[in-house]
Motif scaffolding. Structure first.
Motif, PDB file in Angstrom:
ATOM      1  N   TYR A  45      25.598  29.706  53.052  1.00  0.00           N
ATOM      2  CA  TYR A  45      25.619  30.438  51.777  1.00  0.00           C
ATOM      3  C   TYR A  45      26.985  31.082  51.579  1.00  0.00           C
ATOM      4  O   TYR A  45      27.595  31.013  50.497  1.00  0.00           O
ATOM      5  CB  TYR A  45      24.544  31.528  51.769  1.00  0.00           C
ATOM      6  N   HIS A  46      27.484  31.731  52.618  1.00  0.00           N
ATOM      7  CA  HIS A  46      28.747  32.463  52.530  1.00  0.00           C
ATOM      8  C   HIS A  46      29.892  31.539  52.143  1.00  0.00           C
ATOM      9  O   HIS A  46      30.762  31.905  51.333  1.00  0.00           O
ATOM     10  CB  HIS A  46      29.037  33.154  53.861  1.00  0.00           C
ATOM     11  N   SER A  47      29.901  30.339  52.699  1.00  0.00           N
ATOM     12  CA  SER A  47      30.969  29.384  52.375  1.00  0.00           C
ATOM     13  C   SER A  47      30.940  29.001  50.900  1.00  0.00           C
ATOM     14  O   SER A  47      31.993  28.926  50.254  1.00  0.00           O
ATOM     15  CB  SER A  47      30.816  28.132  53.256  1.00  0.00           C
ATOM     16  N   SER A  48      29.747  28.794  50.351  1.00  0.00           N
ATOM     17  CA  SER A  48      29.667  28.430  48.930  1.00  0.00           C
ATOM     18  C   SER A  48      30.098  29.586  48.039  1.00  0.00           C
ATOM     19  O   SER A  48      30.728  29.372  47.004  1.00  0.00           O
ATOM     20  CB  SER A  48      28.248  27.976  48.582  1.00  0.00           C
ATOM     21  N   TRP A  49      29.773  30.824  48.435  1.00  0.00           N
ATOM     22  CA  TRP A  49      30.205  31.983  47.646  1.00  0.00           C
ATOM     23  C   TRP A  49      31.727  32.094  47.652  1.00  0.00           C
ATOM     24  O   TRP A  49      32.345  32.384  46.628  1.00  0.00           O
ATOM     25  CB  TRP A  49      29.592  33.268  48.188  1.00  0.00           C
ATOM     26  N   LYS A  50      32.313  31.872  48.829  1.00  0.00           N
ATOM     27  CA  LYS A  50      33.773  31.956  48.935  1.00  0.00           C
ATOM     28  C   LYS A  50      34.449  30.816  48.177  1.00  0.00           C
ATOM     29  O   LYS A  50      35.490  31.013  47.542  1.00  0.00           O
ATOM     30  CB  LYS A  50      34.183  31.930  50.412  1.00  0.00           C
ATOM     31  N   ASP A  51      33.863  29.613  48.223  1.00  0.00           N
ATOM     32  CA  ASP A  51      34.439  28.484  47.497  1.00  0.00           C
ATOM     33  C   ASP A  51      34.463  28.756  45.992  1.00  0.00           C
ATOM     34  O   ASP A  51      35.393  28.351  45.293  1.00  0.00           O
ATOM     35  CB  ASP A  51      33.638  27.207  47.777  1.00  0.00           C
ATOM     36  N   PHE A  52      33.416  29.438  45.497  1.00  0.00           N
ATOM     37  CA  PHE A  52      33.355  29.785  44.083  1.00  0.00           C
ATOM     38  C   PHE A  52      34.206  31.012  43.772  1.00  0.00           C
ATOM     39  O   PHE A  52      34.442  31.337  42.619  1.00  0.00           O
ATOM     40  CB  PHE A  52      31.905  30.041  43.674  1.00  0.00           C
ATOM     41  N   ALA A  53      34.680  31.698  44.824  1.00  0.00           N
ATOM     42  CA  ALA A  53      35.474  32.931  44.704  1.00  0.00           C
ATOM     43  C   ALA A  53      34.662  34.074  44.108  1.00  0.00           C
ATOM     44  O   ALA A  53      35.186  34.892  43.347  1.00  0.00           O
ATOM     45  CB  ALA A  53      36.744  32.693  43.901  1.00  0.00           C
ATOM     46  N   LEU A  54      33.384  34.154  44.478  1.00  0.00           N
ATOM     47  CA  LEU A  54      32.569  35.286  44.036  1.00  0.00           C
ATOM     48  C   LEU A  54      33.134  36.617  44.531  1.00  0.00           C
ATOM     49  O   LEU A  54      32.868  37.665  43.951  1.00  0.00           O
ATOM     50  CB  LEU A  54      31.129  35.146  44.553  1.00  0.00           C
ATOM     51  N   ASP A  55      33.899  36.568  45.609  1.00  0.00           N
ATOM     52  CA  ASP A  55      34.451  37.788  46.189  1.00  0.00           C
ATOM     53  C   ASP A  55      35.718  38.251  45.494  1.00  0.00           C
ATOM     54  O   ASP A  55      36.231  39.339  45.817  1.00  0.00           O
ATOM     55  CB  ASP A  55      34.729  37.589  47.675  1.00  0.00           C
ATOM     56  N   SER A  56      36.231  37.469  44.552  1.00  0.00           N
ATOM     57  CA  SER A  56      37.500  37.852  43.910  1.00  0.00           C
ATOM     58  C   SER A  56      37.493  37.507  42.427  1.00  0.00           C
ATOM     59  O   SER A  56      38.473  36.969  41.908  1.00  0.00           O
ATOM     60  CB  SER A  56      38.682  37.167  44.611  1.00  0.00           C
ATOM     61  N   LEU A  57      36.394  37.805  41.758  1.00  0.00           N
ATOM     62  CA  LEU A  57      36.297  37.548  40.335  1.00  0.00           C
ATOM     63  C   LEU A  57      37.178  38.521  39.556  1.00  0.00           C
ATOM     64  O   LEU A  57      37.212  39.711  39.852  1.00  0.00           O
ATOM     65  CB  LEU A  57      34.847  37.674  39.870  1.00  0.00           C
ATOM     66  N   ASP A  58      37.877  38.002  38.558  1.00  0.00           N
ATOM     67  CA  ASP A  58      38.749  38.815  37.722  1.00  0.00           C
ATOM     68  C   ASP A  58      38.138  38.997  36.342  1.00  0.00           C
ATOM     69  O   ASP A  58      37.585  38.056  35.765  1.00  0.00           O
ATOM     70  CB  ASP A  58      40.128  38.162  37.571  1.00  0.00           C
ATOM     71  N   CYS A  59      38.260  40.205  35.818  1.00  0.00           N
ATOM     72  CA  CYS A  59      37.778  40.496  34.468  1.00  0.00           C
ATOM     73  C   CYS A  59      38.787  39.964  33.452  1.00  0.00           C
ATOM     74  O   CYS A  59      39.969  40.308  33.509  1.00  0.00           O
ATOM     75  CB  CYS A  59      37.579  41.999  34.305  1.00  0.00           C
ATOM     76  N   GLN A  60      38.311  39.128  32.535  1.00  0.00           N
ATOM     77  CA  GLN A  60      39.185  38.518  31.539  1.00  0.00           C
ATOM     78  C   GLN A  60      38.562  38.647  30.147  1.00  0.00           C
ATOM     79  O   GLN A  60      37.341  38.619  29.996  1.00  0.00           O
ATOM     80  CB  GLN A  60      39.405  37.032  31.850  1.00  0.00           C
ATOM     81  N   GLY A  61      39.405  38.752  29.140  1.00  0.00           N
ATOM     82  CA  GLY A  61      38.962  38.660  27.755  1.00  0.00           C
ATOM     83  C   GLY A  61      37.963  39.715  27.333  1.00  0.00           C
ATOM     84  O   GLY A  61      37.102  39.460  26.493  1.00  0.00           O
ATOM     85  N   GLY A  62      38.061  40.910  27.913  1.00  0.00           N
ATOM     86  CA  GLY A  62      37.125  41.968  27.556  1.00  0.00           C
ATOM     87  C   GLY A  62      37.391  42.524  26.168  1.00  0.00           C
ATOM     88  O   GLY A  62      38.524  42.532  25.691  1.00  0.00           O
ATOM     89  N   ALA A  63      36.328  42.971  25.526  1.00  0.00           N
ATOM     90  CA  ALA A  63      36.485  43.534  24.189  1.00  0.00           C
ATOM     91  C   ALA A  63      35.291  44.414  23.858  1.00  0.00           C
ATOM     92  O   ALA A  63      34.172  44.160  24.298  1.00  0.00           O
ATOM     93  CB  ALA A  63      36.604  42.429  23.141  1.00  0.00           C
ATOM     94  N   VAL A  64      35.552  45.478  23.101  1.00  0.00           N
ATOM     95  CA  VAL A  64      34.482  46.301  22.548  1.00  0.00           C
ATOM     96  C   VAL A  64      34.052  45.652  21.240  1.00  0.00           C
ATOM     97  O   VAL A  64      34.836  45.516  20.303  1.00  0.00           O
ATOM     98  CB  VAL A  64      34.950  47.747  22.324  1.00  0.00           C
TER      99      VAL A  64
END
Length: 297
Positions: A45-64
């Motif tokens: 499980y951990h390898s698949s999470w790391k491959d998807f980069a769940l541990d380093s998701l960046d916030c993009q395109g935010g808006a109110v």
């Protein structure tokens, strides 16, 4: 204060208690890998999470998206936002869509509702959690909760915990596994109170499920620690864990938490009833909703 360009709650303060956030309120879909999460090498499980980069998701395109008075609640403001969590993984670029509403009441009461839409893809077979994370100032070092306790509990490992009213220091919520990992979760909280005895103020957190169905797949829980998720993930031994300089309290409140398994520690073997599968049957999105309010002791 809600960030115009990120959609997250960046600040929440009052004249009496001062600033209550040392870190923004963020969506969290990752946990520090347990020994069982890592079992199976590249198939884990951990390898698949790391491959998807769940541990380093960046916030993009935010808006109110909107800023309006809340219907039926005098003196309240509702702020609607959206943003994407972007994963620049080795194999592809993936995006997780998030929407949030923050309702600020004139009484100081705050409601947060977040919807998360992970992609249904073979690159992300499971996610370990769906919840919110933030950090409190160091003085909020005592915790009370009505829920299961007194020890840590996970969805497939909680039959020994019982319903009651419990209290603990933040330090004592930590489970000192030799190899640091996800730990310290308390299950099924009806409410949680963080106490700052020095200031004489409390912060109450109330999970507010958006469904009352007894068949709901939600597995509510919380944790509070002097150590960040990142510290637990990257440190080799418990005695090497370091608090941050300001001794902030890292808080997680989750509506879903994957089980921990344990039939063996060398293969991914969490029972299917305790997996969180993005885009699974009848699951178009994941949601987490909490209410917060401050009061004096």
């Amino acid at each position: 204060k809600v960030g115009l360009n990120c959609g997250r709650l960046l600040s929440w303060s009052s004249p009496q208690a001062g600033e209550l956030l040392c870190a923004p309120v963020e969506v969290c879909l990752y946990r520090a890998g347990t020994d069982n999460d890592r079992g199976g090498g590249v198939m884990s499980y951990h390898s698949s999470w790391k491959d998807f980069a769940l541990d380093s998701l960046d916030c993009q395109g935010g808006a109110v998206m909107s800023y309006t008075p809340s219907a039926g609640s005098e003196g309240s403001i509702l702020v609607s936002t959206q943003w994407s969590l972007t994963s620049n993984s080795n194999s592809s670029q993936n995006s997780i869509q998030c929407k949030a509403t923050y309702t600020f009441h004139s009484s100081g009461f705050l409601q947060i509702q977040v919807a998360v839409n992970p992609p249904s893809t073979s690159a992300l077979r499971t996610v370990p959690r769906c919840g919110l994370r933030w950090a409190l100032p160091s003085g909020y070092d005592s915790v009370q909760w009505l829920g299961l306790g007194p020890h840590e509990a996970y969805p497939d490992r909680q039959s020994s915990a019982y319903l009651g009213l419990f209290a603990s220091s933040v330090e004592d919520l930590h489970t000192p596994y030799i190899f640091p990992q996800e730990c310290g979760r308390r299950a099924d909280p009806r409410w949680i109170v963080f106490q700052n005895r020095q200031l004489g103020t409390n912060l109450a957190v109330i999970p507010t499920p958006l469904t009352t169905s007894t068949n709901s797949s939600d597995q509510w829980g919380f944790s509070a620690s002097r150590y960040s998720l990142e510290a637990l993930e990257s440190t080799a031994h418990d005695f090497e864990l370091c608090e941050e300089n300001d001794r902030r309290v890292h808080v997680h409140v989750d509506s879903k938490m994957m089980g921990v398994g344990g039939y063996d520690s060398w293969s991914p073997n969490v029972d299917k009833d305790f997996l969180i599968k993005p885009g699974g049957k009848g699951q178009k999105q994941m949601e987490v909703s909490i209410s917060l309010f401050r009061y004096s002791q």
